[in-house]
Design an enzyme around this catalytic site. Structure first.
Site, PDB file in Angstrom:
ATOM      1  N   ASP A  41       0.833  -1.205   0.000  1.00 34.44           N
ATOM      2  CA  ASP A  41       0.000   0.000   0.000  1.00 34.44           C
ATOM      3  C   ASP A  41       0.868   1.257   0.000  1.00 34.44           C
ATOM      4  O   ASP A  41       0.557   2.240  -0.649  1.00 34.44           O
ATOM      5  CB  ASP A  41      -0.916   0.007   1.227  1.00 34.44           C
ATOM      6  CG  ASP A  41      -2.064  -0.966   1.072  1.00 34.44           C
ATOM      7  OD1 ASP A  41      -2.961  -0.958   1.908  1.00 34.44           O
ATOM      8  OD2 ASP A  41      -2.056  -1.739   0.089  1.00 34.44           O
ATOM      9  N   GLU A  73       3.899   1.655  -1.228  1.00 34.43           N
ATOM     10  CA  GLU A  73       4.487   1.899  -2.566  1.00 34.43           C
ATOM     11  C   GLU A  73       3.432   2.450  -3.528  1.00 34.43           C
ATOM     12  O   GLU A  73       3.712   3.305  -4.357  1.00 34.43           O
ATOM     13  CB  GLU A  73       5.079   0.599  -3.116  1.00 34.43           C
ATOM     14  CG  GLU A  73       6.372   0.214  -2.423  1.00 34.43           C
ATOM     15  CD  GLU A  73       6.767  -1.238  -2.684  1.00 34.43           C
ATOM     16  OE1 GLU A  73       7.943  -1.476  -2.939  1.00 34.43           O
ATOM     17  OE2 GLU A  73       5.890  -2.120  -2.627  1.00 34.43           O
ATOM     18  N   ASP A 133       0.929   4.296  -2.607  1.00 32.52           N
ATOM     19  CA  ASP A 133       0.737   5.701  -2.235  1.00 32.52           C
ATOM     20  C   ASP A 133       1.824   6.595  -2.817  1.00 32.52           C
ATOM     21  O   ASP A 133       1.563   7.726  -3.201  1.00 32.52           O
ATOM     22  CB  ASP A 133       0.690   5.848  -0.711  1.00 32.52           C
ATOM     23  CG  ASP A 133      -0.625   5.318  -0.153  1.00 32.52           C
ATOM     24  OD1 ASP A 133      -0.695   5.040   1.043  1.00 32.52           O
ATOM     25  OD2 ASP A 133      -1.579   5.166  -0.957  1.00 32.52           O
ATOM     26  N   SER A 143     -12.643  -8.944   6.219  1.00 30.51           N
ATOM     27  CA  SER A 143     -13.449  -9.522   5.156  1.00 30.51           C
ATOM     28  C   SER A 143     -13.847 -10.947   5.566  1.00 30.51           C
ATOM     29  O   SER A 143     -13.638 -11.336   6.704  1.00 30.51           O
ATOM     30  CB  SER A 143     -12.607  -9.525   3.892  1.00 30.51           C
ATOM     31  OG  SER A 143     -13.418  -9.868   2.825  1.00 30.51           O
ATOM     32  N   LYS A 198     -25.901 -13.351   2.329  1.00 30.80           N
ATOM     33  CA  LYS A 198     -24.754 -12.538   1.933  1.00 30.80           C
ATOM     34  C   LYS A 198     -25.241 -11.615   0.821  1.00 30.80           C
ATOM     35  O   LYS A 198     -25.351 -12.021  -0.336  1.00 30.80           O
ATOM     36  CB  LYS A 198     -23.586 -13.396   1.461  1.00 30.80           C
ATOM     37  CG  LYS A 198     -22.350 -12.549   1.216  1.00 30.80           C
ATOM     38  CD  LYS A 198     -21.115 -13.364   1.000  1.00 30.80           C
ATOM     39  CE  LYS A 198     -19.878 -12.499   0.979  1.00 30.80           C
ATOM     40  NZ  LYS A 198     -19.927 -11.403   0.027  1.00 30.80           N
ATOM     41  N   LYS A 255     -22.014 -17.896  10.876  1.00 34.25           N
ATOM     42  CA  LYS A 255     -21.167 -17.365  11.958  1.00 34.25           C
ATOM     43  C   LYS A 255     -21.370 -18.156  13.243  1.00 34.25           C
ATOM     44  O   LYS A 255     -22.504 -18.546  13.556  1.00 34.25           O
ATOM     45  CB  LYS A 255     -21.542 -15.897  12.230  1.00 34.25           C
ATOM     46  CG  LYS A 255     -21.283 -14.984  11.052  1.00 34.25           C
ATOM     47  CD  LYS A 255     -21.874 -13.602  11.263  1.00 34.25           C
ATOM     48  CE  LYS A 255     -21.596 -12.740  10.032  1.00 34.25           C
ATOM     49  NZ  LYS A 255     -22.272 -11.468  10.055  1.00 34.25           N
ATOM     50  N   LYS A 267     -20.810 -19.578  -0.535  1.00 37.37           N
ATOM     51  CA  LYS A 267     -21.300 -18.946  -1.764  1.00 37.37           C
ATOM     52  C   LYS A 267     -21.984 -19.921  -2.715  1.00 37.37           C
ATOM     53  O   LYS A 267     -21.647 -21.102  -2.764  1.00 37.37           O
ATOM     54  CB  LYS A 267     -20.114 -18.306  -2.499  1.00 37.37           C
ATOM     55  CG  LYS A 267     -19.453 -17.207  -1.707  1.00 37.37           C
ATOM     56  CD  LYS A 267     -19.726 -15.885  -2.353  1.00 37.37           C
ATOM     57  CE  LYS A 267     -18.635 -14.915  -2.147  1.00 37.37           C
ATOM     58  NZ  LYS A 267     -18.069 -14.285  -3.249  1.00 37.37           N
ATOM     59  N   CYS A 325     -20.455  10.640 -30.920  1.00 36.36           N
ATOM     60  CA  CYS A 325     -20.717  11.278 -32.198  1.00 36.36           C
ATOM     61  C   CYS A 325     -21.303  12.628 -31.819  1.00 36.36           C
ATOM     62  O   CYS A 325     -22.292  12.691 -31.095  1.00 36.36           O
ATOM     63  CB  CYS A 325     -21.735  10.453 -32.986  1.00 36.36           C
ATOM     64  SG  CYS A 325     -22.474  11.414 -34.319  1.00 36.36           S
TER      65      CYS A 325
HETATM   66  S1  IVH Z   1     -19.728 -10.223   8.216  1.00 35.91           S
HETATM   67  C1  IVH Z   1     -15.798  -9.752  10.277  1.00 35.91           C
HETATM   68  N1  IVH Z   1     -22.093 -10.745   7.187  1.00 35.91           N
HETATM   69  O1  IVH Z   1     -19.259  -9.590   2.435  1.00 35.91           O
HETATM   70  C2  IVH Z   1     -17.003 -10.089   9.476  1.00 35.91           C
HETATM   71  N2  IVH Z   1     -20.483  -9.691   5.811  1.00 35.91           N
HETATM   72  O2  IVH Z   1     -16.975 -10.907   1.304  1.00 35.91           O
HETATM   73  C3  IVH Z   1     -17.272  -9.106   8.443  1.00 35.91           C
HETATM   74  N3  IVH Z   1     -21.293  -9.176   3.556  1.00 35.91           N
HETATM   75  O3  IVH Z   1     -16.902  -7.347   3.752  1.00 35.91           O
HETATM   76  C4  IVH Z   1     -18.396  -9.303   7.582  1.00 35.91           C
HETATM   77  N4  IVH Z   1     -23.326  -9.957   3.807  1.00 35.91           N
HETATM   78  O4  IVH Z   1     -19.226  -6.443   3.024  1.00 35.91           O
HETATM   79  C5  IVH Z   1     -20.872 -10.221   6.966  1.00 35.91           C
HETATM   80  N5  IVH Z   1     -24.226 -11.240   6.416  1.00 35.91           N
HETATM   81  C6  IVH Z   1     -23.025 -10.731   6.213  1.00 35.91           C
HETATM   82  C7  IVH Z   1     -22.668 -10.151   4.974  1.00 35.91           C
HETATM   83  C8  IVH Z   1     -21.373  -9.655   4.812  1.00 35.91           C
HETATM   84  C9  IVH Z   1     -22.489  -9.359   2.972  1.00 35.91           C
HETATM   85  C10 IVH Z   1     -20.134  -8.581   2.865  1.00 35.91           C
HETATM   86  C11 IVH Z   1     -19.298  -7.657   3.718  1.00 35.91           C
HETATM   87  C12 IVH Z   1     -17.933  -8.295   3.753  1.00 35.91           C
HETATM   88  C13 IVH Z   1     -17.955  -9.093   2.481  1.00 35.91           C
HETATM   89  C14 IVH Z   1     -16.959 -10.221   2.517  1.00 35.91           C
END
Ligand code: IVH
Length: 674
Positions: free
Chosen positions: A35, A37, A39, A84, A117, A293, A317, A429
């Site tokens: 990051d 480099e 910047d 993420s 998601k 989770k 997914k 055009c």
């Molecule tokens: S939890 C530390 N829950 O997916 C946990 N993320 O691919 C952080 N996302 O950055 C995320 N639905 O933007 C969580 N039910 C959900 C979600 C979710 C979509 C997005 C989120 C994350 C990305 C990761």
């Protein structure tokens, strides 16, 4: 000796290099530099641009608001990094993750929470003593961008937490997204106002959230749901994720629960995964998987994080809806503002149950980004279940017979020279008499939501322009004096005498349309139906609107700088002024009818929820406006009526809670009847 580069050459080289690193970082997820480099490169470009402001182009990486902290919004350091998620794509991979959890928790029992998601944009929203103080994007996870003004426009985000004793500090994290329906509406609006449409709901959410003009964000119907926690102070930390979500729900955040309670074992999770594999297509928003989770926060702590993502959560997914085919040819289509869009003509292929034979490539940067050639084998994907897009070239399938795709130097419609503004990605055009542009503009002018001239369909417009009977909007109002030629050019099958009469009658009737429709019909860039109405209602007649400068327009509520600029530029054009003069001479109405003062709905606001049986929502809204009332999209204590159709949504319960009068469809019809 190395030849000395000129400043413009140096800038171009830097831009190219930065774009390459951005591509490696964002698209391939495989950066070559740190990051820091990155910047250094960006700052070097910035320094050049500061010294030579005339060389700053809108497509410069310094002007972009990307995933890395942008220069356009103030940086916000996240109190806890925003991480993420790890992904898995099959039952076997998911079971492996579950095994790691089991091992990590050393035999302790655990529950799993399943969430959708939703493909949107991660966002942190901070509250001090219950009041929203800041909102930011994820950025690089450590530092995001301050998007408070824009997030404040999202109705699903509470400005104040709905709890009795709000904690000293509360940070909700979640996803800003756009529903499939609103995405379609935005695309329609973009197409109708001559802008390049968003490719999928995620882009639409990101593009809307990163608007420098919050009034544009406000018009975008963004949504939010809470999915994870951030920094908390002054409250007992929730013991489980489920408890946290319940708290969020109570505080006023939408939380899309999938199950009624946490799952006790993986087979329940697998059941939901299977169920949603098809059910997801019926959801109002786009999901690309489920997120699973571990429920207990102490178990989460025990499992911990990798550098990028928590071990206690996984994105499960669904496989992308992809197919492989070949690009037969590139066609170029000319829009009504002259923008030339490359479209890939594909060997027809079935993808997600639909036959796909073409795909827009948006612009030439996209062709370059993909490295696409005519004849290439490509992977296409149905993004957002609507528009197919080319996602990848299968380079290994090349035979050597593929050919380079070059932007056309001549307009495919009128053969005029094609022009590319430094500041724009698009080739255009700029011939105002380009038949293709005229045809598109005429179709828009006569569209149902514009001047509503039903007979002015594609085939008729095609003939009118090709036979040179019409070259600008005002010409259609002269057709009544050219009836003979009109009949002679129309094939009797398409438009017999009666058809001609009908068309002329519709054209004549359109002269009486209110100013709002005329403004929309003119096709001013960025001015869609809603903004046209705002302008017409504010200025009342076209002269007042034409006389108003940028500053005064910018002060009109709901009109931001982008629209204000576009409107002033449009009306300053000589040919526009001449056109309006001609339309006026031809008795086209240029005033907005006064709303009947004292009409029974004056000052009343309506919110619609659920499906109406006897009319569309648009028609119901129009009726309310006709009678002096206003339609809004969210329920508050000030809402006069909530009209509940079949299957009403959460607005219904909110209205009940706030004691707002709820009308059935029948009651509403009675109320608005003459
Ligand atoms: S939890 C530390 N829950 O997916 C946990 N993320 O691919 C952080 N996302 O950055 C995320 N639905 O933007 C969580 N039910 C959900 C979600 C979710 C979509 C997005 C989120 C994350 C990305 C990761």
């Amino acid at each position: 000796m190395k030849s000395q580069r000129s400043v413009p050459e140096e800038i171009e080289a830097l831009k190219k290099e930065i774009r390459r690193h951005e591509y490696l970082y964002y698209v391939l997820d495989n950066p070559e530099i740190s990051d820091g480099e990155y910047d250094v490169l960006l700052n070097r470009l910035k320094a050049f641009e500061t010294a030579h402001p005339s060389l700053v182009t809108r497509d410069s990486p310094t002007q972009r608001v990307g995933g890395r902290p942008s220069l356009a919004f103030a940086p916000v350091a996240h109190k806890i990094p925003m991480l993420s998620l790890d992904n898995c794509y099959s039952e076997a991979e998911f079971l492996e993750w579950d095994k790691r959890i089991r091992n990590g928790l050393k035999g302790e029992p655990y529950e799993l929470v399943v969430e959708p998601k939703i493909d949107g944009l991660s966002c942190s929203i901070e509250y001090e003593r219950g009041v929203l103080v800041r909102a930011s994007t994820r950025g690089d996870g450590e530092t995001g961008e301050d998007i408070s003004l824009n997030v404040r426009t999202i109705r699903a985000v509470p400005l104040k937490l709905n709890v009795e004793a709000p904690p000293a500090f509360f940070e909700a994290r979640g996803e800003v997204y756009i529903s499939k329906k609103d995405f379609e509406a935005i695309r329609k609006e973009q197409l109708s106002s001559g802008e390049e449409p968003f490719a999928n709901p995620r882009n639409a959410a990101a593009g809307s959230l990163r608007q420098k003009d919050p009034s544009v964000t406000a018009g975008r119907k963004l949504n939010f749901f809470a999915h994870s926690y951030g920094y908390l102070e002054g409250m007992a930390a929730p013991v489980t994720h489920w408890e946290y979500l319940e708290y969020c729900k109570k505080a006023g955040f939408p939380v899309p629960f999938i199950s009624k309670k946490p799952c006790k074992d993986v087979s329940e999770v697998l059941g939901f995964y299977k169920e949603y594999a098809s059910r997801r297509f019926t959801l109002p928003y786009e999901i690309d998987g489920l997120v699973v989770k571990v429920n207990s926060h102490s178990s989460q702590k025990l499992l911990g994080f990798t550098s990028k993502s928590p071990r206690w959560a996984i994105a499960f997914k669904y496989p992308a809806q992809q197919a492989t085919t070949t690009v037969k040819k590139i066609a170029f289509s000319v829009g009504r503002t002259g923008v030339i869009t490359p479209v890939a003509e594909l060997e027809p292929v079935k993808c997600a149950g639909v036959m796909i034979s073409s795909s827009t490539l948006h612009n030439f940067d996209e062709i370059e980004r993909l490295g696409l050639k005519t004849g290439d084998t490509v992977i296409i994907e149905r993004a957002g279940e609507v528009i197919p897009k080319v996602v990848k070239v299968v380079v290994g399938a090349r035979t050597g017979r593929e050919t380079e795709i070059l932007p056309p130097s001549k307009c495919p419609s009128c053969a005029a020279d094609v022009f590319k503004d430094e500041e724009e990605v698009a080739y255009r055009c700029i011939n105002p008499s380009c038949p293709c542009q005229i045809k598109r503009a005429l179709l828009h002018f006569g569209a149902r939501d514009a001047m509503d001239i039903e007979g002015l369909g594609e085939e008729t417009v095609e003939k009118l322009v090709d036979k040179k009977l019409v070259a600008k909007f005002s010409d259609i109002y002269l057709l009544k004096d050219k009836k003979k030629s009109l009949i002679s050019i129309m094939s009797p099958k398409l438009l017999n005498d009666k058809g001609t009469e009908n068309l002329l009658a519709q054209i004549e009737a359109s002269k009486k349309q209110p100013l709002s429709r005329l403004i929309y019909a003119l096709g001013i860039p960025h001015v869609g139906e809603k903004n046209a109405r705002v302008l017409a209602e504010h200025f009342n007649n076209i002269n007042a609107l034409m006389r108003t400068g940028f500053d005064d327009l910018n002060r009109v509520s709901d009109i931001g700088p982008t629209i204000a600029k576009s409107v002033t530029v449009f009306f300053s054009e000589k040919h526009v002024q001449e056109l309006l003069q001609e339309l006026k001479t031809l008795c086209v109405n240029m005033v907005e009818p006064e709303k009947a003062k004292g009409s029974k709905l004056e000052g009343k606001t309506f919110v619609f929820t659920g499906e109406l049986k006897s009319m569309t929502r648009e028609a119901a809204g129009a009726r309310v406006r006709e009678l002096g009332g206003k339609e809004t999209s969210s329920v508050s204590a000030k809402t006069s009526y909530v009209v509940a159709g079949a299957d009403p949504g959460s607005k219904y319960s909110k209205a009940q809670k706030l004691g707002v009068t709820i009308l059935s469809e029948e009651e509403f019809i009675k109320l608005v009847a003459e």
